[in-house]
Design a protein around this motif. Structure first.
Motif, PDB file in Angstrom:
ATOM      1  N   TYR A   1      26.294  23.019  -8.570  1.00 29.43           N
ATOM      2  CA  TYR A   1      26.771  21.850  -9.812  1.00 29.43           C
ATOM      3  C   TYR A   1      25.285  22.167 -10.276  1.00 29.43           C
ATOM      4  CZ  TYR A   1      25.313  19.042  -6.806  1.00 29.43           C
ATOM      5  OH  TYR A   1      23.970  17.906  -5.819  1.00 29.43           O
ATOM      6  N   ALA A   2      25.768  21.151 -11.461  1.00 29.77           N
ATOM      7  CA  ALA A   2      25.090  20.976 -12.817  1.00 29.77           C
ATOM      8  C   ALA A   2      25.093  19.285 -12.382  1.00 29.77           C
ATOM      9  CB  ALA A   2      25.521  21.552 -14.009  1.00 29.77           C
ATOM     10  N   GLY A   3      23.737  19.265 -13.220  1.00 25.24           N
ATOM     11  CA  GLY A   3      23.451  17.686 -13.045  1.00 25.24           C
ATOM     12  C   GLY A   3      22.950  16.913 -11.326  1.00 25.24           C
ATOM     13  N   SER A   4      23.532  15.924 -11.356  1.00 27.54           N
ATOM     14  CA  SER A   4      23.076  14.976 -10.098  1.00 27.54           C
ATOM     15  C   SER A   4      24.620  14.308  -9.588  1.00 27.54           C
ATOM     16  CB  SER A   4      22.206  14.081 -10.815  1.00 27.54           C
ATOM     17  OG  SER A   4      22.150  12.764  -9.672  1.00 27.54           O
ATOM     18  N   LYS A   5      24.140  14.570  -8.338  1.00 29.78           N
ATOM     19  CA  LYS A   5      25.549  13.977  -6.879  1.00 29.78           C
ATOM     20  C   LYS A   5      24.522  12.627  -6.384  1.00 29.78           C
ATOM     21  CE  LYS A   5      28.759  17.748  -8.577  1.00 29.78           C
ATOM     22  NZ  LYS A   5      29.994  18.173  -7.765  1.00 29.78           N
ATOM     23  N   PRO A   6      25.460  12.237  -5.887  1.00 33.83           N
ATOM     24  CA  PRO A   6      24.559  11.034  -4.589  1.00 33.83           C
ATOM     25  C   PRO A   6      25.762  12.398  -3.247  1.00 33.83           C
ATOM     26  CG  PRO A   6      27.138  10.470  -5.900  1.00 33.83           C
ATOM     27  CD  PRO A   6      27.030  11.326  -6.417  1.00 33.83           C
ATOM     28  N   ALA A   7      24.920  11.956  -2.664  1.00 36.19           N
ATOM     29  CA  ALA A   7      25.162  13.008  -1.340  1.00 36.19           C
ATOM     30  C   ALA A   7      24.374  12.087  -0.233  1.00 36.19           C
ATOM     31  CB  ALA A   7      23.872  14.014  -1.020  1.00 36.19           C
ATOM     32  N   LYS A   8      25.026  12.581   1.427  1.00 39.94           N
ATOM     33  CA  LYS A   8      24.453  11.276   2.046  1.00 39.94           C
ATOM     34  C   LYS A   8      23.829  12.869   3.255  1.00 39.94           C
ATOM     35  CE  LYS A   8      26.268   8.335   6.263  1.00 39.94           C
ATOM     36  NZ  LYS A   8      26.915   7.310   6.735  1.00 39.94           N
ATOM     37  N   ILE A   9      22.480  12.408   3.892  1.00 41.21           N
ATOM     38  CA  ILE A   9      22.049  13.197   4.524  1.00 41.21           C
ATOM     39  C   ILE A   9      22.779  12.247   6.680  1.00 41.21           C
ATOM     40  CG2 ILE A   9      20.104  14.796   5.817  1.00 41.21           C
ATOM     41  CD1 ILE A   9      19.255  14.593   2.974  1.00 41.21           C
ATOM     42  N   GLU A  10      22.977  13.069   7.437  1.00 44.16           N
ATOM     43  CA  GLU A  10      23.119  12.622   8.430  1.00 44.16           C
ATOM     44  C   GLU A  10      22.753  13.275   9.605  1.00 44.16           C
ATOM     45  OE1 GLU A  10      27.194  11.421   8.180  1.00 44.16           O
ATOM     46  OE2 GLU A  10      28.017  12.811   8.970  1.00 44.16           O
ATOM     47  N   LEU A  11      22.123  13.056  11.142  1.00 46.15           N
ATOM     48  CA  LEU A  11      21.793  13.657  12.069  1.00 46.15           C
ATOM     49  C   LEU A  11      23.417  13.887  12.730  1.00 46.15           C
ATOM     50  CD1 LEU A  11      19.389  14.357  13.410  1.00 46.15           C
ATOM     51  CD2 LEU A  11      19.678  12.913  14.933  1.00 46.15           C
ATOM     52  N   VAL A  12      23.647  15.115  12.910  1.00 42.84           N
ATOM     53  CA  VAL A  12      25.048  15.380  13.803  1.00 42.84           C
ATOM     54  C   VAL A  12      24.549  14.989  15.743  1.00 42.84           C
ATOM     55  CG1 VAL A  12      26.486  17.075  14.970  1.00 42.84           C
ATOM     56  CG2 VAL A  12      25.695  16.887  12.223  1.00 42.84           C
ATOM     57  N   PRO A  13      25.246  14.178  16.094  1.00 41.76           N
ATOM     58  CA  PRO A  13      24.852  14.309  17.250  1.00 41.76           C
ATOM     59  C   PRO A  13      24.640  15.231  18.090  1.00 41.76           C
ATOM     60  CG  PRO A  13      26.474  13.102  16.542  1.00 41.76           C
ATOM     61  CD  PRO A  13      26.461  13.753  15.490  1.00 41.76           C
ATOM     62  N   ALA A  14      23.727  15.513  19.810  1.00 41.53           N
ATOM     63  CA  ALA A  14      23.811  17.139  20.182  1.00 41.53           C
ATOM     64  C   ALA A  14      25.456  17.338  21.462  1.00 41.53           C
ATOM     65  CB  ALA A  14      22.719  17.040  21.211  1.00 41.53           C
ATOM     66  N   ASP A  15      25.727  17.988  22.000  1.00 44.14           N
ATOM     67  CA  ASP A  15      26.678  17.792  22.135  1.00 44.14           C
ATOM     68  C   ASP A  15      26.619  17.302  23.624  1.00 44.14           C
ATOM     69  OD1 ASP A  15      28.407  18.537  20.250  1.00 44.14           O
ATOM     70  OD2 ASP A  15      28.207  20.904  21.205  1.00 44.14           O
TER      71      ASP A  15
ATOM     72  N   MET B   1      16.364  22.637  17.355  1.00 42.75           N
ATOM     73  CA  MET B   1      16.149  22.824  16.366  1.00 42.75           C
ATOM     74  C   MET B   1      17.554  21.739  16.313  1.00 42.75           C
ATOM     75  SD  MET B   1      15.450  25.154  14.056  1.00 42.75           S
ATOM     76  CE  MET B   1      15.412  26.718  13.849  1.00 42.75           C
ATOM     77  N   HIS B   2      17.540  20.772  15.294  1.00 44.43           N
ATOM     78  CA  HIS B   2      17.873  19.565  15.305  1.00 44.43           C
ATOM     79  C   HIS B   2      19.060  20.008  14.171  1.00 44.43           C
ATOM     80  CE1 HIS B   2      15.404  17.341  18.123  1.00 44.43           C
ATOM     81  NE2 HIS B   2      15.173  18.386  16.850  1.00 44.43           N
ATOM     82  N   VAL B   3      20.660  19.667  14.226  1.00 42.90           N
ATOM     83  CA  VAL B   3      21.417  19.671  13.988  1.00 42.90           C
ATOM     84  C   VAL B   3      21.950  18.229  12.565  1.00 42.90           C
ATOM     85  CG1 VAL B   3      24.159  20.427  13.221  1.00 42.90           C
ATOM     86  CG2 VAL B   3      22.607  21.627  14.765  1.00 42.90           C
ATOM     87  N   ILE B   4      21.922  18.562  10.898  1.00 41.13           N
ATOM     88  CA  ILE B   4      22.318  17.705  10.334  1.00 41.13           C
ATOM     89  C   ILE B   4      23.940  18.369   9.299  1.00 41.13           C
ATOM     90  CG2 ILE B   4      19.819  16.922   9.537  1.00 41.13           C
ATOM     91  CD1 ILE B   4      19.820  18.490   7.189  1.00 41.13           C
ATOM     92  N   ARG B   5      23.850  16.768   8.762  1.00 41.18           N
ATOM     93  CA  ARG B   5      25.309  17.501   7.717  1.00 41.18           C
ATOM     94  C   ARG B   5      24.152  16.890   6.245  1.00 41.18           C
ATOM     95  NH1 ARG B   5      29.160  16.566  11.497  1.00 41.18           N
ATOM     96  NH2 ARG B   5      28.557  14.734  12.449  1.00 41.18           N
ATOM     97  N   ILE B   6      24.811  17.646   5.240  1.00 39.40           N
ATOM     98  CA  ILE B   6      25.136  17.102   4.142  1.00 39.40           C
ATOM     99  C   ILE B   6      25.637  17.088   2.945  1.00 39.40           C
ATOM    100  CG2 ILE B   6      24.027  17.658   1.619  1.00 39.40           C
ATOM    101  CD1 ILE B   6      21.600  19.024   3.431  1.00 39.40           C
ATOM    102  N   ILE B   7      26.660  15.641   3.160  1.00 41.50           N
ATOM    103  CA  ILE B   7      27.590  14.873   2.398  1.00 41.50           C
ATOM    104  C   ILE B   7      28.285  15.103   1.404  1.00 41.50           C
ATOM    105  CG2 ILE B   7      30.254  13.991   2.811  1.00 41.50           C
ATOM    106  CD1 ILE B   7      28.828  13.657   5.547  1.00 41.50           C
ATOM    107  N   ILE B   8      28.139  15.796  -0.012  1.00 40.18           N
ATOM    108  CA  ILE B   8      28.205  15.433  -1.450  1.00 40.18           C
ATOM    109  C   ILE B   8      30.240  15.419  -1.786  1.00 40.18           C
ATOM    110  CG2 ILE B   8      27.663  15.963  -3.776  1.00 40.18           C
ATOM    111  CD1 ILE B   8      26.131  18.169  -2.091  1.00 40.18           C
ATOM    112  N   GLY B   9      29.927  14.651  -1.902  1.00 40.72           N
ATOM    113  CA  GLY B   9      31.724  14.230  -2.176  1.00 40.72           C
ATOM    114  C   GLY B   9      32.952  14.535  -0.347  1.00 40.72           C
ATOM    115  N   GLU B  10      33.880  15.540  -0.640  1.00 39.43           N
ATOM    116  CA  GLU B  10      34.483  15.793  -0.088  1.00 39.43           C
ATOM    117  C   GLU B  10      33.540  17.644   0.555  1.00 39.43           C
ATOM    118  OE1 GLU B  10      37.128  14.357   0.922  1.00 39.43           O
ATOM    119  OE2 GLU B  10      36.518  12.737   0.045  1.00 39.43           O
TER     120      GLU B  10
END
Length: 152
Positions: free
Chosen positions: A138-152, A34-43
């Motif tokens: 949440y309702a509507g649309s929000k900007p987000a960023k998806i990034e790959l989390v580096p392996a340890d 599996m590959h770990v990612i994170r989705i960031i929506i604001g904070e």
């Protein structure tokens, strides 16, 4: 030629499966693929894993990615990707679970399910949210960023 009884076969299978996990807490083979990612929506941060499939690797090749996550049918957040993902070897469709990250091939969009949904032809499961699912309420649309989390 060996003759295996059902009991011997069960013991052999149990030994094979136990050999893939470790008592010291390290990941088994499925978890390592599996590959770990994170989705960031604001904070807010959503953690997820992507399966090791051709479609998921195509998505990872596009990361980091800035997208707009739009609400769709109060069931999923969707975003259109810059490039379509490969679908070779993917099933013809899936019945996603809440927390699944998928790709809807006919439209070329990412779909993150926060509500229950039924089988959909053309839907390919890419991975699963492991933490932060509540940040999609949440309702509507929000900007987000998806990034790959580096392996340890």
């Amino acid at each position: 030629m060996h003759r295996y009884t059902l009991q011997n076969l069960a013991i052999m299978l149990a030994l094979m499966f136990s050999a893939t996990s470790f008592a010291d807490g390290t990941a088994n083979q499925d978890e390592r693929s599996m590959h770990v990612i994170r989705i960031i929506i604001g904070e807010r941060i959503i953690n997820a894993t992507l399966e090791d499939t051709l479609s998921s690797r195509n998505l990872m090749a596009q990361l980091p990615l800035s997208i707009d996550l739009e609400d769709y049918s109060s069931t999923e957040k969707i975003a259109y990707l810059p490039r379509k993902l490969a679908t070779t070897g993917a099933p013809s469709g899936v019945d996603p679970d809440i927390g699944d990250i998928a790709y809807y091939a006919p439209w070329g969009n990412l779909a993150i399910f926060y509500g229950d949904f039924g089988y959909s032809r053309g839907l390919i499961r890419l991975g699963r949210i492991t933490a932060g699912l509540e940040h999609l309420s949440y309702a509507g649309s929000k900007p987000a960023k998806i990034e790959l989390v580096p392996a340890d």
